[in-house]
Design a protein around this motif. Sequence first.
Motif, PDB file in Angstrom:
ATOM      1  N   HIS A 176      40.834  22.975  -3.688  1.00  0.00           N
ATOM      2  CA  HIS A 176      40.188  22.414  -4.875  1.00  0.00           C
ATOM      3  C   HIS A 176      39.060  23.362  -5.313  1.00  0.00           C
ATOM      4  CE1 HIS A 176      37.734  19.722  -7.345  1.00  0.00           C
ATOM      5  NE2 HIS A 176      38.826  18.979  -7.484  1.00  0.00           N
ATOM      6  N   PRO A 177      38.875  23.556  -6.624  1.00  0.00           N
ATOM      7  CA  PRO A 177      37.820  24.486  -7.076  1.00  0.00           C
ATOM      8  C   PRO A 177      36.438  24.162  -6.506  1.00  0.00           C
ATOM      9  CG  PRO A 177      39.190  23.790  -8.934  1.00  0.00           C
ATOM     10  CD  PRO A 177      39.653  23.014  -7.744  1.00  0.00           C
ATOM     11  N   ASN A 178      36.132  22.879  -6.356  1.00  0.00           N
ATOM     12  CA  ASN A 178      34.816  22.514  -5.806  1.00  0.00           C
ATOM     13  C   ASN A 178      34.700  22.920  -4.333  1.00  0.00           C
ATOM     14  OD1 ASN A 178      34.285  21.432  -8.276  1.00  0.00           O
ATOM     15  ND2 ASN A 178      34.206  19.286  -7.595  1.00  0.00           N
ATOM     16  N   ASN A 179      35.826  22.841  -3.604  1.00  0.00           N
ATOM     17  CA  ASN A 179      35.803  23.262  -2.200  1.00  0.00           C
ATOM     18  C   ASN A 179      35.749  24.781  -2.065  1.00  0.00           C
ATOM     19  OD1 ASN A 179      37.086  20.458  -2.251  1.00  0.00           O
ATOM     20  ND2 ASN A 179      36.643  20.751  -0.088  1.00  0.00           N
ATOM     21  N   LEU A 180      36.420  25.471  -2.970  1.00  0.00           N
ATOM     22  CA  LEU A 180      36.331  26.937  -2.976  1.00  0.00           C
ATOM     23  C   LEU A 180      34.901  27.384  -3.229  1.00  0.00           C
ATOM     24  CD1 LEU A 180      39.480  27.971  -5.032  1.00  0.00           C
ATOM     25  CD2 LEU A 180      38.870  28.875  -2.784  1.00  0.00           C
ATOM     26  N   ALA A 181      34.278  26.781  -4.233  1.00  0.00           N
ATOM     27  CA  ALA A 181      32.891  27.136  -4.568  1.00  0.00           C
ATOM     28  C   ALA A 181      31.960  26.785  -3.408  1.00  0.00           C
ATOM     29  CB  ALA A 181      32.457  26.406  -5.847  1.00  0.00           C
ATOM     30  N   TYR A 182      32.216  25.634  -2.775  1.00  0.00           N
ATOM     31  CA  TYR A 182      31.385  25.206  -1.645  1.00  0.00           C
ATOM     32  C   TYR A 182      31.476  26.229  -0.504  1.00  0.00           C
ATOM     33  CZ  TYR A 182      29.611  22.608   2.327  1.00  0.00           C
ATOM     34  OH  TYR A 182      28.882  22.239   3.435  1.00  0.00           O
ATOM     35  N   THR A 183      32.695  26.675  -0.208  1.00  0.00           N
ATOM     36  CA  THR A 183      32.914  27.597   0.916  1.00  0.00           C
ATOM     37  C   THR A 183      32.251  28.953   0.657  1.00  0.00           C
ATOM     38  OG1 THR A 183      35.016  26.463   1.305  1.00  0.00           O
ATOM     39  CG2 THR A 183      34.699  28.575   2.418  1.00  0.00           C
ATOM     40  N   LEU A 184      32.365  29.428  -0.576  1.00  0.00           N
ATOM     41  CA  LEU A 184      31.712  30.703  -0.924  1.00  0.00           C
ATOM     42  C   LEU A 184      30.196  30.588  -0.787  1.00  0.00           C
ATOM     43  CD1 LEU A 184      33.658  31.924  -4.087  1.00  0.00           C
ATOM     44  CD2 LEU A 184      33.632  32.957  -1.802  1.00  0.00           C
ATOM     45  N   ALA A 185      29.632  29.486  -1.291  1.00  0.00           N
ATOM     46  CA  ALA A 185      28.179  29.282  -1.219  1.00  0.00           C
ATOM     47  C   ALA A 185      27.744  29.111   0.234  1.00  0.00           C
ATOM     48  CB  ALA A 185      27.784  28.057  -2.046  1.00  0.00           C
ATOM     49  N   LEU A 186      28.599  28.447   1.036  1.00  0.00           N
ATOM     50  CA  LEU A 186      28.272  28.249   2.457  1.00  0.00           C
ATOM     51  C   LEU A 186      28.150  29.596   3.178  1.00  0.00           C
ATOM     52  CD1 LEU A 186      27.977  26.201   4.861  1.00  0.00           C
ATOM     53  CD2 LEU A 186      30.417  26.555   5.250  1.00  0.00           C
ATOM     54  N   LYS A 187      29.031  30.507   2.852  1.00  0.00           N
ATOM     55  CA  LYS A 187      28.971  31.836   3.489  1.00  0.00           C
ATOM     56  C   LYS A 187      27.597  32.467   3.244  1.00  0.00           C
ATOM     57  CE  LYS A 187      30.860  35.525   1.691  1.00  0.00           C
ATOM     58  NZ  LYS A 187      31.804  36.551   1.218  1.00  0.00           N
ATOM     59  N   ASP A 188      27.145  32.441   2.001  1.00  0.00           N
ATOM     60  CA  ASP A 188      25.833  33.029   1.677  1.00  0.00           C
ATOM     61  C   ASP A 188      24.704  32.287   2.388  1.00  0.00           C
ATOM     62  OD1 ASP A 188      27.086  34.903   0.113  1.00  0.00           O
ATOM     63  OD2 ASP A 188      26.806  33.794  -1.760  1.00  0.00           O
TER      64      ASP A 188
END
Length: 428
Positions: free
Chosen positions: A133-145
């Motif tokens: 899901h786009p929200n989960n993709l965005a969440y995962t990218l932000a989590l990495k940072d």
Amino acid sequence: MRRFRFSVSVPSILCLLFVVPLSHAGEPAVLKAGVAKVEITPTKPVQMSGYASRKGLSTDVHDPLSARVLAFESGGKRLVLVSTDLIGFYGGTAEYMREAILEKCDLQPSELFLSAIHTHAGPTLTTDKEKGHPNNLAYTLALKDKLIAVICEACRNLEPVAIGTGVGYCPVGSNRRELRISRNGESSIVLGRNPYGPTDKEVLVMKVARADGTPVAAAFDYATHATCLGGKNYTISGDVIGLAEQFVEKILGPETIAPAFAGASGNIDPWFRVLPAFNTEPGWVPEPVLLGTFLGEEVVHVYRDISQTDSAGAIGTAFATLQLPAKPSEDAAGKNREPVPFNVTVGRIGDVAFVGLGGEVLTEIGMAIKAGSPCACTFVITHCNGAAGYLAPKHLHVEGGYEIRSTAYAPQAADVVVRESIRMLHDL
Ligand SMILES: [Zn+2]
């Protein structure tokens, strides 16, 4: 300090091994630690992880999710414990996160213990642009940072400390492999409650304090799934373990962080399990709050009783990817499959050991590692540096049940993990 890294190859079982010696000869090791914490609660509705039947997005938040970092350094060697209020790093996200963190924070593979408390009331991590899901993709990218930033921050915050450990006991976790006998006398193992089945009731607590006695961290290790909440729940929460962390921090004060680690709990659920929601009935204490508080109070009792602390712990760490025998396939006449990798990370600070296991390990395996450990206190940390699924002891393969159907590993694989984990600790 890279000159102390060398690799060793041993026949078949290890494909990667980094060994870091204990200390520089003749130099007294000064143990330092730094902590940092960051909130990682999703800010948008997300797909939640842990139950295949749950299709919708999260609707609200009960309590905040956090990442907590406890970084140690001694004689140029580091050991970084990271606890995240998540289910685990599935779908290749362990490698994705670790690669970025190791590079940006200048850590060796064996120095990072990236783990999750296994809450089933948190977001699904994904880097899959097709299916995620786009929200989960965005969440995962932000989590990495966020993880890079908070881990680097903890590594910058290093100051001299002393550590001490204590052990308590808690009955919040129950063996979940329930025996059912059907009317025609057939037996099966189902997910339920087996109150007389084995559980590791130990609550291991590590106190980290400055030289003047002011507290830095109260890290703890306990073996239960964080699954008071089930597949009908759409509320974000750290569940029983996350709520225990939050309770400990509330009682000990904002200066102390309380990273939790899930012990070997593949077959252990909370006493109240897979409930549809936080019960808001007047006078009722919601089960995740009740059990999280019970566990948290034991952590505080143990923490306050720790009087002996040591400031001279030398650090050693090692990382290996074991190639374990696969469960034979049920088709093609039980044909053997290729070996299945399993990550093991071990570390030692003086007489305190850490064994990070990259999967969902059943409780008997964790107890065997603790019993065979050469150290006085051994934190078994599951969902750490990998997400290889269930690993069950040999005898339970005879009984069957959910964990046995799900595992990728052959019955003899667990003994290899126990033996290699203990051997790696001895080699530090
Ligand atoms: Zn699980």
